[in-house]
Design an enzyme around this catalytic site. Structure first.
Site, short mmCIF file in Angstrom:
data_model
loop_
_atom_site.label_atom_id
_atom_site.label_comp_id
_atom_site.label_asym_id
_atom_site.label_seq_id
_atom_site.Cartn_x
_atom_site.Cartn_y
_atom_site.Cartn_z
N GLY A 1 0.72 -1.13 -0.11
CA GLY A 1 -0.25 -0.08 0.13
C GLY A 1 1.02 1.15 0.06
O GLY A 1 2.00 1.09 0.16
N LYS B 1 -7.53 3.30 8.94
CA LYS B 1 -8.03 4.70 9.71
C LYS B 1 -9.47 5.02 9.51
O LYS B 1 -9.74 5.81 9.09
CB LYS B 1 -7.09 5.76 8.65
CG LYS B 1 -5.64 5.38 8.83
CD LYS B 1 -4.59 6.59 8.38
CE LYS B 1 -3.09 5.91 8.29
NZ LYS B 1 -2.35 7.12 7.79
N ILE B 2 -10.31 3.71 9.53
CA ILE B 2 -11.79 4.02 9.19
C ILE B 2 -12.10 4.75 10.48
O ILE B 2 -13.15 5.54 10.31
CB ILE B 2 -12.37 2.61 9.69
CG1 ILE B 2 -13.65 2.58 8.78
CG2 ILE B 2 -12.29 1.98 10.92
CD1 ILE B 2 -13.79 2.55 7.38
N ASP B 3 -11.37 4.89 11.66
CA ASP B 3 -11.90 5.57 12.69
C ASP B 3 -11.79 7.29 12.41
O ASP B 3 -12.64 8.46 12.63
CB ASP B 3 -10.97 5.67 14.16
CG ASP B 3 -9.60 5.76 13.59
OD1 ASP B 3 -9.17 5.22 12.93
OD2 ASP B 3 -8.79 6.63 14.41
N SER C 1 33.77 4.27 -27.52
CA SER C 1 33.13 3.39 -26.76
C SER C 1 33.19 3.37 -25.23
O SER C 1 34.23 2.51 -24.69
CB SER C 1 33.77 1.78 -27.37
OG SER C 1 35.23 1.82 -27.58
N GLY D 1 39.07 13.29 -29.13
CA GLY D 1 40.22 13.98 -29.18
C GLY D 1 41.42 13.46 -28.56
O GLY D 1 42.26 14.12 -28.28
N HIS E 1 7.35 3.73 -0.50
CA HIS E 1 7.53 4.77 -1.32
C HIS E 1 7.79 3.87 -2.62
O HIS E 1 8.34 2.92 -2.96
CB HIS E 1 8.96 5.15 -0.73
CG HIS E 1 8.53 6.28 0.06
ND1 HIS E 1 8.69 7.70 -0.19
CD2 HIS E 1 8.31 6.44 1.29
CE1 HIS E 1 8.58 8.46 0.84
NE2 HIS E 1 8.32 7.64 1.89
N ASP F 1 6.92 -7.01 5.38
CA ASP F 1 6.68 -5.66 5.55
C ASP F 1 7.29 -4.92 4.44
O ASP F 1 8.68 -4.90 4.45
CB ASP F 1 6.69 -5.16 6.80
CG ASP F 1 6.18 -3.63 7.18
OD1 ASP F 1 5.42 -3.26 6.29
OD2 ASP F 1 7.09 -3.07 7.83
N THR F 2 6.65 -4.24 3.38
CA THR F 2 7.40 -3.58 2.33
C THR F 2 7.41 -2.39 2.33
O THR F 2 6.36 -1.66 2.88
CB THR F 2 6.92 -4.23 1.07
OG1 THR F 2 5.53 -3.58 0.68
CG2 THR F 2 6.92 -5.50 0.86
#
Lengths: 639, 282
Positions: A21, A156-158, A531, A460, A104, A100-101
């Site tokens: 998320g 965060k439904i609260d 190169s 050069g 960002h 847990d990811t």
């Protein structure tokens, strides 16, 4: 704390779950809450969190449960998750490994890393914000990497007065995204991670919600029921040879099962045998199943090594040297089509090139966008060509045999993660034509051995001047030569290419192939190209036999090149009129171990040229016969 | 383990004599059977290991016929570094971290197995299974290689190395359950017995030899065992009646403190383990 649940978890292996998320959606807090409410936080850990909460916490005087998982110093300082954390979590009914990811966007590669081993996802959405671009991005990556099941936690439904309407709207929005991606949404749950509503304990705040808590939903996810029977696959990991009388092939069964007496084939060579023994430390076994680490002994002495794939004769994997794939790019260095990377697939490691970048995927609308390179965290669809045929399955059919990583040959960093879509059949229809007059014959007529002398250095630096002296001397001695020069090639063969990194790679790839053709014709080929990238010079070196390549590094400090500025290019580059100019807007990677280094400040051109001439004469004349068989000079292992 | 042997030139298994590395030794015997583990075992001895650990180590090595190498930081000993005379952090850095780096350099090991588990500590939860180290043995958590599927990239340049943690996804409970299931012998210190201890700062310290200064009448015989082992003056015992592996598992299910609670060197500061790991600690 009180005692953890008394009833043991069942015997199922831990369910691997990823949380994802957007940033600040509360992933770390949710995991902290899960551990806390399931009474899995030990007293000393809780004391440490209380101490840390006072220093780094973001929730006033309360315990900041996110600090249970955000363990790195920088994470605490910034209040964000940087890297994947693996958390172990056990309820009365089941054991879990939670990844847990980071939320960002810049850490998308870490999110993909966690997704590669997960079976289910908990997708968090902030109830105030609804489904965001990052929610879609993460869901897309979950689907891309083969996670089939998602739990939607509307967090965060609260803060939205526990509104059922808001919850239903977000749940409906997300179901549309999931349907588009083919994700099966198990359930949407209204949650407050901070207060623990519907995490492990049913909330009084949401009387309208009758579904499971997050813990109950996790406990009831059934992933095994969705895995169809897959054919037997066994990547050979290590040849076990303690002495002359035992030869076994160690590995882990990637899918399916094998029994003593079963017929197996080596996918690449098609050689067939039967399984004579399945050896383990605890005695021989009759059967080995997916996930079992065993040692197979075959009935016949066939050619088999690490990197080979064993399969049943009636269900063989694909064997091809070109395929289409989805690629998640994970390196700061952009992906350049044409550049050589190392690919790890199964237990095999081999050089590959991305031949075509078909498009990049716009995570916002899952649409396709034309692209010439993939930058960090980009996802694209590509065609890949491998140095030799390799065995694989489509990722959709088999996650173990259809997944690969690309490794940067310079830094050894893992640069990309790929999933095979399908083999490209056209590879099967092109066969090398054998001609009677070959390199050996052509070179013999000229009484010389062919080779490539590759001059590299800044614009050069004096490459063309020295190469010109070398060619005049060789020509006067009756040596047959050809000189390829950067500017001249760009006027013709490569007039369609610009100076972006991707175009520079393609420029050198084409020149390398042309130089190789000239070697086939028996000539001494002098090549003058800036190169700038080590990888491409290495690639050209790999096109011919080791003794047929001489790298000449014309080492002139850039200040001197700028002073000379024979073509007025530095003046323009410094004025910003030429973007991507080597040494100014684009890097030059110095050779690590060139055959010849010419420090032009210390050595006049004619003595430098003499040294190059000496190298060429010493290699091309003795015996008058070229070495190496014609037509087989593909990239060798040491290249 | 097979991946490491297939990819690395000169691997080593760090054998600390504890339960985790003893499980690893067992796994190594299984992974390569019938070939013996094709790498040596390395013990970094601080000279403050519990005497029972050394006795157990020598018995086990003899019984299994594995190759054991032992290294001590002689220069640290000469400087008089000890867990009693020195700050515990200094002792750990010189006698464990520095000693380990010396040994890895001396024998040019390019891959080292460790028994680290992700459930031990927060910074360990972020550890890879194959963990890249620079030529200076430094760990940079921001620059870890993405580790996808089971495709481990162990390629390193000269001087660089890999730390490899096969038990990453195990928990303390998993380790004990495995020890029970496979009937693996472990150091007797894990089991409760009457032992002479002193109480220091709320921790019970075993009086393992006469180097530990004790006040008259301070030493008491108590029924204790250890959840984790290290240098005896820095590793606290817990009061326990658990005499078998099954007892330990039952006790652990009811435990209210973490395993590393008994490691005095971990209490320095919040990011202590991370800092030690950056310097090259396991």
């Amino acid at each position: 704390m009180t005692a953890p649940p008394a009833a043991p978890a069942d015997d199922r292996p831990p369910l691997r779950v990823i949380t994802c998320g957007s940033v600040d959606d509360g992933k770390s807090t949710l995991i902290g809450r899960l551990l806390y409410d399931c009474r899995l936080i030990l007293d000393d850990q809780l004391a440490a969190v209380a101490r840390d909460s006072r220093r780094h916490g973001t929730v006033g005087d309360d315990l900041d449960l996110a600090l249970l998982v955000d363990g790195l110093a920088a994470e605490r300082e910034q209040g964000i998750t940087i890297d994947v954390a693996y958390r172990f979590f056990r309820t009365g009914r089941r054991a879990f490994i939670l990844a847990d990811t980071p939320g960002h966007e810049q850490f998308t590669r870490n999110m993909a890393t966690a997704a590669s081993t997960a079976e289910a996802a908990v997708v968090l959405v902030d109830a105030r914000k609804g489904v965001l671009a990052q929610t879609r991005r993460h869901s897309f990556i979950c689907a891309l990497l083969g996670i089939g099941t998602a739990i939607l936690a509307v967090n965060k439904i609260d803060l939205v007065d526990a509104s059922e309407d808001t919850f239903s709207r977000i749940a409906a929005d997300y179901r549309k995204v999931a349907a588009q991606l083919g994700l099966r949404t198990v359930v949407a749950i209204p949650v407050s991670a901070r207060w623990g509503d519907n995490v492990a304990i049913r909330s009084a705040r949401t009387p309208w919600y009758g579904g499971p808590t997050v813990v109950e939903a996790l406990e009831s996810i059934d992933v095994a029921g969705h895995a169809p029977e897959r054919p037997f696959r066994f990547p050979v990991q290590w040849v076990n040879r303690p002495g002359a009388d035992f030869r076994g092939y160690a590995g882990t069964v990637a899918s399916g099962a094998v029994a003593v007496g079963d017929a197996v084939v080596v996918a690449g060579s098609g050689q067939q045998s039967t399984v004579a023994r399945i050896v383990t430390f605890d005695g021989d076994r009759a059967v080995a199943c997916a996930g079992d680490a065993v040692t197979l002994v075959l009935a016949d002495a066939i050619d088999l090594a690490r990197g080979d794939l064993l399969a049943p004769p009636q269900h063989r994997p694909v064997v091809a040297d070109q395929f289409s794939a989805q690629l998640v790019w994970m390196s700061e260095q952009p992906m350049l089509p044409g550049r050589s990377y190392l690919m790890r697939i199964g237990t095999a490691m081999l050089p590959v090139r991305v031949t075509t970048l078909k498009h990049r995927i716009d995570i916002g609308d899952f649409g396709t966008v034309p692209a010439r390179t993939l930058a960090l965290n980009d996802i694209g669809v590509v065609n890949v060509a491998t140095a030799r045929p390799v065995a694989f399955d489509a990722y959709a059919d088999n996650r173990r045999t259809g997944a690969f990583i690309l490794i940067d040959r310079d830094t050894n960093a893992t640069a990309g993660a790929g999933m095979v879509l399908f083999p490209l059949r056209r590879a099967a229809n092109i066969h090398r034509q054998r001609h009677t007059v070959d390199k050996r014959a052509r070179a013999a007529l000229k009484q010389q051995r062919p080779c490539i002398v590759w001059f590299t250095g800044l614009s050069g630096s004096g490459k063309s001047t020295i190469a010109d002296l070398v060619e005049r001397t060789l020509h006067a001695r009756g040596i047959h030569t050809m000189l390829l020069d950067g500017d001249n090639v760009r006027l013709g063969l490569n007039h369609d290419l610009g100076f972006t990194d991707a175009d520079r790679v393609e420029n050198i790839r084409r020149v390398g192939e042309v130089a190789k053709l000239f070697v086939e014709s028996g000539l001494v080929v002098l090549c003058c190209f800036i190169s700038p990238f080590r990888a491409e010079r290495q690639m050209v070196r790999g096109l011919v036999q080791p003794e047929e390549f001489c790298e000449v590094f014309v080492d002139t400090p850039i200040e001197v090149c700028i002073d000379r500025d024979a073509k007025g290019l530095y003046r323009k580059a410094l004025a910003g009129e030429i973007p991507n100019f080597t040494g100014i807007g684009s890097p030059y990677e110095r050779p690590d171990a060139p055959e010849i280094t010419i420090a032009t400040l210390a050595e006049p051109p004619y003595t430098a040229a003499e040294r190059v001439v000496d190298w060429v004469l010493a290699r091309i004349q003795p015996g008058g016969q070229p070495t190496g068989a014609a037509g087989t000079s593909h990239g060798s292992a040491q290249a | 383990m097979r991946e490491v042997v297939a990819q690395a030139a000169n691997p080593v298994l760090l054998y600390s004599i504890g339960k985790d590395s003893t499980v690893m030794m067992h796994l190594a015997r299984k992974a390569f059977f019938p070939t013996p583990p094709p790498f040596p075992f390395l013990h970094i001895a601080t000279t403050w290991d519990f005497r029972d650990m050394i006795a157990y180590r020598d018995l086990l090595v003899q019984a299994l016929g594995v190759e054991l190498r032992v290294h001590t930081n002689a220069e640290g000993l000469e400087r008089g570094i000890s867990p009693i005379a020195s700050d515990p952090g200094v002792h750990a850095r010189v006698m464990i971290t520095e000693a380990l780096k010396q040994a890895l350099d001396q024998w040019t090991f390019d891959a080292a197995f460790g028994g680290g588990r992700r459930d031990e500590e927060k910074s360990r939860a972020k550890e890879r299974v194959f963990s890249f180290r620079s030529a200076q043995h430094a760990w940079d958590p921001r620059n870890q290689r993405p580790e996808l599927w089971n495709l481990y990239n162990a390629r390193v340049a000269a001087g660089e190395s890999m730390r490899v943690f096969p038990l990453s996804n195990w928990t303390e409970l998993d380790v004990w359950s495995y020890i029970a299931a496979e009937d693996i012998p472990v150091v007797p210190l894990y089991f409760a017995s009457d032992r002479p201890v002193v109480a220091r700062d709320g921790a019970l310290i075993l009086v393992d030899d006469d180097r530990l200064p004790v006040a008259a009448g301070e030493v008491r015989l108590r029924r204790v065992r250890f959840r984790t082992l290290g240098c005896y003056p820095l590793t606290a015992a817990i009061e326990s009646a658990a005499e078998t592996v099954d007892d330990i598992i039952a006790e652990m299910r009811a435990a209210t403190t973490s395993e590393r609670h008994g490691r005095l060197i971990d209490h320095d500061e919040a990011a202590s383990m991370e800092i030690k790991k950056r310097e090259g600690y396991f």
